[in-house]
Structure formats: structure tokens, C-alpha cells
Write a protein that holds these residues in place. Structure first.
Motif, mmCIF file in Angstrom:
data_model
loop_
_atom_site.group_PDB
_atom_site.id
_atom_site.type_symbol
_atom_site.label_atom_id
_atom_site.label_comp_id
_atom_site.label_asym_id
_atom_site.label_seq_id
_atom_site.Cartn_x
_atom_site.Cartn_y
_atom_site.Cartn_z
ATOM 1 N N ILE A 108 -0.083 -55.403 61.268
ATOM 2 C CA ILE A 108 -0.548 -55.732 59.920
ATOM 3 C C ILE A 108 0.545 -56.531 59.214
ATOM 4 N N ILE A 109 0.174 -57.759 58.781
ATOM 5 C CA ILE A 109 1.154 -58.589 58.090
ATOM 6 C C ILE A 109 0.919 -58.621 56.583
ATOM 7 N N ALA A 110 -0.262 -58.156 56.135
ATOM 8 C CA ALA A 110 -0.513 -58.084 54.686
ATOM 9 C C ALA A 110 -1.727 -57.197 54.438
ATOM 10 N N ARG A 111 -1.743 -56.606 53.250
ATOM 11 C CA ARG A 111 -2.918 -55.879 52.752
ATOM 12 C C ARG A 111 -3.273 -56.485 51.404
ATOM 13 N N VAL A 112 -4.550 -56.810 51.245
ATOM 14 C CA VAL A 112 -5.034 -57.402 50.000
ATOM 15 C C VAL A 112 -6.280 -56.631 49.610
ATOM 16 N N GLY A 113 -6.187 -55.860 48.546
ATOM 17 C CA GLY A 113 -7.325 -55.045 48.129
ATOM 18 C C GLY A 113 -7.758 -54.139 49.265
ATOM 19 N N ASN A 114 -9.040 -54.163 49.595
ATOM 20 C CA ASN A 114 -9.579 -53.340 50.679
ATOM 21 C C ASN A 114 -9.600 -54.076 52.012
ATOM 22 N N PHE A 115 -8.720 -55.041 52.180
ATOM 23 C CA PHE A 115 -8.667 -55.828 53.401
ATOM 24 C C PHE A 115 -7.253 -55.797 53.973
ATOM 25 N N GLU A 116 -7.185 -55.881 55.296
ATOM 26 C CA GLU A 116 -5.880 -56.008 55.937
ATOM 27 C C GLU A 116 -5.894 -57.252 56.812
ATOM 28 N N ILE A 117 -4.734 -57.885 56.879
ATOM 29 C CA ILE A 117 -4.580 -59.108 57.654
ATOM 30 C C ILE A 117 -3.627 -58.789 58.799
ATOM 31 N N THR A 118 -4.093 -59.053 60.009
ATOM 32 C CA THR A 118 -3.281 -58.766 61.188
ATOM 33 C C THR A 118 -3.047 -60.038 61.980
ATOM 34 N N LYS A 119 -1.952 -60.060 62.699
ATOM 35 C CA LYS A 119 -1.656 -61.152 63.625
ATOM 36 C C LYS A 119 -1.744 -60.544 65.018
ATOM 37 N N GLU A 120 -2.563 -61.160 65.858
ATOM 38 C CA GLU A 120 -2.786 -60.648 67.203
ATOM 39 C C GLU A 120 -2.577 -61.750 68.226
ATOM 40 N N SER A 121 -2.163 -61.353 69.411
ATOM 41 C CA SER A 121 -1.946 -62.312 70.490
ATOM 42 C C SER A 121 -2.961 -62.091 71.587
ATOM 43 N N GLY A 122 -3.497 -63.203 72.103
ATOM 44 C CA GLY A 122 -4.425 -63.154 73.221
ATOM 45 C C GLY A 122 -3.831 -63.878 74.417
ATOM 46 N N ALA A 123 -4.593 -63.968 75.486
ATOM 47 C CA ALA A 123 -4.113 -64.619 76.702
ATOM 48 C C ALA A 123 -3.830 -66.104 76.466
ATOM 49 N N LYS A 124 -4.704 -66.767 75.718
ATOM 50 C CA LYS A 124 -4.539 -68.206 75.505
ATOM 51 C C LYS A 124 -4.213 -68.571 74.057
ATOM 52 N N HIS A 125 -4.558 -67.719 73.119
ATOM 53 C CA HIS A 125 -4.365 -68.045 71.707
ATOM 54 C C HIS A 125 -3.898 -66.828 70.921
ATOM 55 N N ASP A 126 -3.254 -67.110 69.795
ATOM 56 C CA ASP A 126 -2.937 -66.079 68.814
ATOM 57 C C ASP A 126 -3.991 -66.166 67.717
ATOM 58 N N TYR A 127 -4.140 -65.068 66.977
ATOM 59 C CA TYR A 127 -5.198 -64.982 65.982
ATOM 60 C C TYR A 127 -4.685 -64.332 64.710
ATOM 61 N N ILE A 128 -5.242 -64.777 63.588
ATOM 62 C CA ILE A 128 -5.105 -64.073 62.315
ATOM 63 C C ILE A 128 -6.469 -63.441 62.083
ATOM 64 N N ARG A 129 -6.493 -62.131 61.892
ATOM 65 C CA ARG A 129 -7.751 -61.433 61.638
ATOM 66 C C ARG A 129 -7.686 -60.813 60.252
ATOM 67 N N ILE A 130 -8.716 -61.079 59.470
ATOM 68 C CA ILE A 130 -8.836 -60.506 58.136
ATOM 69 C C ILE A 130 -10.020 -59.559 58.210
ATOM 70 N N LYS A 131 -9.770 -58.268 57.968
ATOM 71 C CA LYS A 131 -10.815 -57.256 58.146
ATOM 72 C C LYS A 131 -10.877 -56.329 56.944
ATOM 73 N N ALA A 132 -12.096 -55.886 56.656
ATOM 74 C CA ALA A 132 -12.246 -54.812 55.682
ATOM 75 C C ALA A 132 -11.623 -53.562 56.295
#
Length: 132
Positions: free
Chosen positions: A7-31
Motif C-alpha cells: 500500500i503506497i497511499a490511502r485516500v478516503g475509503n480507497f487504498e492504492i497499491t503498487k504491484e509487480s507482475g511477470a511482464k508489467h508493474d501495476y498501480i491498483r486503486i481499490k475500495a
């Protein structure tokens, strides 16, 4: 064993995570409830934008607005007038960006043209080598 979230940030009822995959990295914003989410891959301009915003507290309110807008746009049935207004606003924003873009100097234009010509020559050389 549960996978630990980065988790790289929390905004209200959402969290932002940075994830790594086999070919790409991702920013995920989730409730936090898990009921909604959006993902940006590392080859998207929004990936870098979100990383930058998460590092700077000045962007907190802007992040909240973007997340709220994204949530509503992806969870609403939109009428024709709203969609037209939305695309007109996007068009106006694009025109403002073009109008505010810095005008290149003559030297910058000359350098850019020379670079394109060099790339075209390299491309032609490589294409000719493949034919031989």
C-alpha cells in the motif's frame, strides 16, 4: 499465507497499491471493501502520474476527486447529454493544453527534424539489410 499488499497511499475509503507482475508493474486503486477497483499498467501515462501523486501530499485532494470521478463514471448509467458534456469538456481541456504548450525555438525544430531524418535513415538501412 496471505500475500502482503504494498500500500503506497490511502485516500478516503480507497487504498492504492503498487504491484509487480511477470511482464508489467501495476498501480491498483481499490475500495477498501473490495467492491470496486481500477488498475493502471506501467505502460500507461496514469501509472507514473499516480506514483507522483502518491509521493506528494499536495495532491491528496486531487487524488480524492479523481478516484471519486472514476468510481461514479464506472458505476453509473450515463445519459446522452452527460456523455456529450463530458466529451466536450475533454475536447476543451485538450485545446487548452495545446494553447498552453510551449512554442519550440527554431533550433529545437531544426534538431527535431534532423532527429526524425536520422531515424528514417536508420530505419531504411535496417530494412535494406533485412532484404539482402
Amino acid at each position: 499465507m496471505a500475500k502482503r499488499k504494498n500500500i503506497i497511499a490511502r485516500v478516503g475509503n480507497f487504498e492504492i497499491t503498487k504491484e509487480s507482475g511477470a511482464k508489467h508493474d501495476y498501480i491498483r486503486i481499490k475500495a477498501i471493501s473490495g467492491s470496486w477497483g481500477i488498475t493502471h499498467r506501467d505502460d500507461s501515462p496514469m501509472y507514473g502520474a499516480w506514483l507522483m501523486m502518491c509521493k506528494d501530499p499536495e495532491y491528496r485532494k486531487g487524488m480524492e476527486v479523481i478516484i471519486t470521478m472514476s468510481y461514479h463514471l464506472t458505476n453509473s448509467i450515463l445519459d446522452k447529454e452527460f456523455v456529450e458534456d463530458f466529451f466536450n469538456a475533454l475536447d476543451a481541456m485538450g485545446k487548452r493544453r495545446v494553447a498552453n504548450a510551449p512554442i519550440p525555438t527554431e533550433q529545437e525544430e531544426t534538431d527535431a527534424i534532423a532527429e526524425v531524418q536520422m531515424m528514417e535513415e536508420v530505419k531504411k538501412t535496417l530494412t535494406d539489410e533485412k532484404r539482402d
